[in-house]
Design a protein around this motif. Structure first.
Motif, PDB file in Angstrom:
ATOM      1  N   ALA A 302      40.396 -16.742 -14.089  1.00 32.62           N
ATOM      2  CA  ALA A 302      41.130 -16.341 -15.296  1.00 32.62           C
ATOM      3  C   ALA A 302      42.143 -17.410 -15.690  1.00 32.62           C
ATOM      4  CB  ALA A 302      41.844 -15.010 -15.074  1.00 32.62           C
ATOM      5  N   THR A 441      36.013  -9.100 -21.296  1.00 32.38           N
ATOM      6  CA  THR A 441      37.478  -9.167 -21.223  1.00 32.38           C
ATOM      7  C   THR A 441      38.149  -8.293 -22.268  1.00 32.38           C
ATOM      8  OG1 THR A 441      37.558 -11.089 -22.714  1.00 32.38           O
ATOM      9  CG2 THR A 441      37.425 -11.526 -20.337  1.00 32.38           C
ATOM     10  N   TRP A 476      41.536  -9.712 -25.249  1.00 32.11           N
ATOM     11  CA  TRP A 476      41.990  -9.600 -23.859  1.00 32.11           C
ATOM     12  C   TRP A 476      42.475  -8.195 -23.543  1.00 32.11           C
ATOM     13  CZ3 TRP A 476      40.247 -13.741 -21.673  1.00 32.11           C
ATOM     14  CH2 TRP A 476      40.256 -14.965 -22.351  1.00 32.11           C
ATOM     15  N   TYR A 479      42.746  -7.005 -19.849  1.00 35.20           N
ATOM     16  CA  TYR A 479      43.934  -7.425 -19.111  1.00 35.20           C
ATOM     17  C   TYR A 479      45.148  -6.593 -19.515  1.00 35.20           C
ATOM     18  CZ  TYR A 479      41.477 -11.353 -17.096  1.00 35.20           C
ATOM     19  OH  TYR A 479      40.603 -12.108 -16.360  1.00 35.20           O
TER      20      TYR A 479
END
Length: 514
Positions: A302, A441, A476, A479
């Motif tokens: 990452a 992601t 993202w 995350y």
């Protein structure tokens, strides 16, 4: 400046979304956040380096920047013996999603056993298109990417282990020792044995048996900082499956069945910015696949700088990033295991789900003689009476197992539509599964109760509002979910009014599903 140098500078003006000026500044600062995002080719020495190389920085007019190690080697450069480009984390954040997935499969060793045409067909594109994407985004042909993968893995094993060179050749994916020696000599201009002698380690003179070869193998797995190793261990410790995994404050350990052989895998903090992988009794041919599994599971590739720069623009996520820098996206051992965990964990606590998964391992050992989670074929035959799950969830498990066993679906290529067509599989399960597999992601289970409460200040925020609030986090959002879940498990007061943190009931979906 020669015409060749001018052409070089024009070609490397934009490397993985980095300008030449950014690459120049990063290599002078030896900035570890850029490790693996580009490589510095020193034209005067015909060597290429990582941006963190400790050697004296070359003059800029002698430098060319490359998108990948394969591109540098295709240009005729050799890897630096000091910074060791084979240790650099992968950088796929700038690649098209499908190309990034294909590159990961090549890293896994799939091109060593298959063909590029097969990989392209499975991706739904032509071989010609795939070749063009490799040249455009990696600066090298697929053949060169695969050749570089083999050579750099062999270089790691030559440098970090005492394995005989013959074993190293086969572990790296070469069909014969002659092909390995020819490829090595052609690429690096010296024999493999010479490199080992330069590293101060002579070729083993004994002749170990097949049983003894590679009995214990230790490798360093670098990552770009920051990395919260303690958070990863805490995640896996809570979800360790009895008889399959063991986790304490410093070590993750699991049994790994490869064919008829059981390997023992250990992960711990390594030297500097790296984890240490120690594996016992692993068939050497399985090493590329193991490295792929570990790097994905521990999210070692990452680019947290890029992810943080994007998500940190949101005030809430910015606060979480400042409080817990380096919280990553814990993954699973493989797609199938993550699917089992997601199904078993629907609407139950982590402790309850892990208990059931432990029973699955125990019953598989009792019925089939191996202490592991059941394969799809085994699950179709396994006795699940009284295992602790409602009948609807047992039917979901068997339905998924049957679809996999008969080839109706393949998890690595299954679409959302295919998964949602399976009984008992809904949007939350698919999104959570993709997130934990590292397949997307941007996967984001908006109906997750913990996320709804985290974003609702303790109250359950409607799904549509969760989606609206998270829209700016793309690509993202996986995350962002990981950060929010971590905050809710560590210090929920940062997100909610403590008085609003009511106890979650079993009929509400929760993130802490394994």
């Amino acid at each position: 400046m020669t015409s060749q140098q001018g052409s070089d500078q024009q070609q490397d003006h934009q490397i993985n979304a980095l300008s030449r000026e950014q690459c120049h500044a990063a290599r002078l600062a030896r900035d570890a956040r850029f490790d693996g995002r580009f490589y510095t080719g020193v034209l005067s020495t015909c060597i290429y380096c990582r941006p963190v190389c400790p050697a004296r920085a070359p003059h800029e007019h002698n430098v060319r920047y490359f998108q990948s190690a394969a591109a540098a080697e295709q240009y005729g450069l050799r890897p630096c013996l000091r910074c060791r480009p084979e240790l650099a984390p992968a950088a796929r954040g700038d690649l098209p999603a499908e190309l990034a997935r294909l590159l990961a499969r090549i890293d896994r060793g799939e091109l060593a056993d298959g063909t590029l045409a097969e990989l392209a067909a499975e991706a739904g594109i032509s071989e010609r298109t795939l070749r063009r994407q490799f040249e455009q985004h990696l600066g090298a042909s697929p053949k060169q990417v695969e050749q570089t993968r083999r050579l750099l893995l062999a270089k790691r094993l030559l440098t970090e282990t005492r394995l005989p060179i013959t074993d190293i050749a086969f572990a790296a994916g070469f069909a014969s020792i002659r092909r390995f020696n020819d490829a090595w000599l052609n690429a690096y201009g010296l024999a493999p044995r010479t490199l080992r002698q330069q590293e101060g380690d002579a070729e083993p003179t004994d002749n170990p048996t097949a049983k003894d070869r590679g009995a214990t193998l230790t490798l360093q797995l670098p990552y770009r900082p920051p990395y919260n190793v303690a958070a990863m261990l805490a995640f896996y410790r809570l979800r360790a499956i009895p008889r399959l995994e063991r986790v304490d404050d410093a070590v993750y350990e699991r049994r790994y069945l490869v064919g008829d052989q059981v390997a023992l895998v250990r992960i711990s903090q390594g030297k500097g910015h790296s984890l240490q992988l120690t594996v016992h009794d692993l068939p050497l041919a399985a090493l590329p696949d193991l490295l792929y599994r570990v790097r994905r599971m521990w999210d070692l590739d990452a680019d947290m700088q890029r992810i943080g720069d994007h998500l940190g623009q949101d005030p809430l996520l910015g606060r979480l990033q400042a409080r817990w820098p380096g919280v990553r996206l814990p993954g699973g051992w493989d797609e199938y295991e993550v699917m089992l965990r997601a199904i078993v964990g629907q609407q139950v606590s982590v402790k309850g789900a892990i208990t059931i998964l432990g029973r699955l391992v125990a019953r598989t050992e009792a019925q089939f003689g191996v202490a592991q989670l059941p394969t799809p074929a085994q699950l179709c035959k396994l006795n699940l009476d009284g295992i602790g799950m409602p009948g609807s969830r047992i039917r979901t498990l068997r339905g998924v197992a049957q679809a996999l066993a008969c080839g109706e679906i393949t998890l690595t290529t299954a679409s959302d539509e295919q998964l949602l067509a399976l009984p008992g599989i809904g949007p939350w399960t698919v999104a959570y599964w993709r997130l934990r597999c590292g397949l997307d992601t941007d996967a984001f289970p908006a109906s997750d109760l913990v996320l709804q409460k985290a974003l609702g200040g303790g109250s359950k925020l409607p799904v549509q509002e969760v989606l609206t609030q998270s829209a700016t986090w793309q690509p993202w959002r996986a995350y962002a979910a990981s950060w929010l879940w971590h905050a809710m498990s560590e210090t929920p007061a940062l997100l909610t009014d403590p008085a609003s943190n009511d106890v979650q009931t079993d009929n509400e979906q929760q993130e802490i599903t394994p």
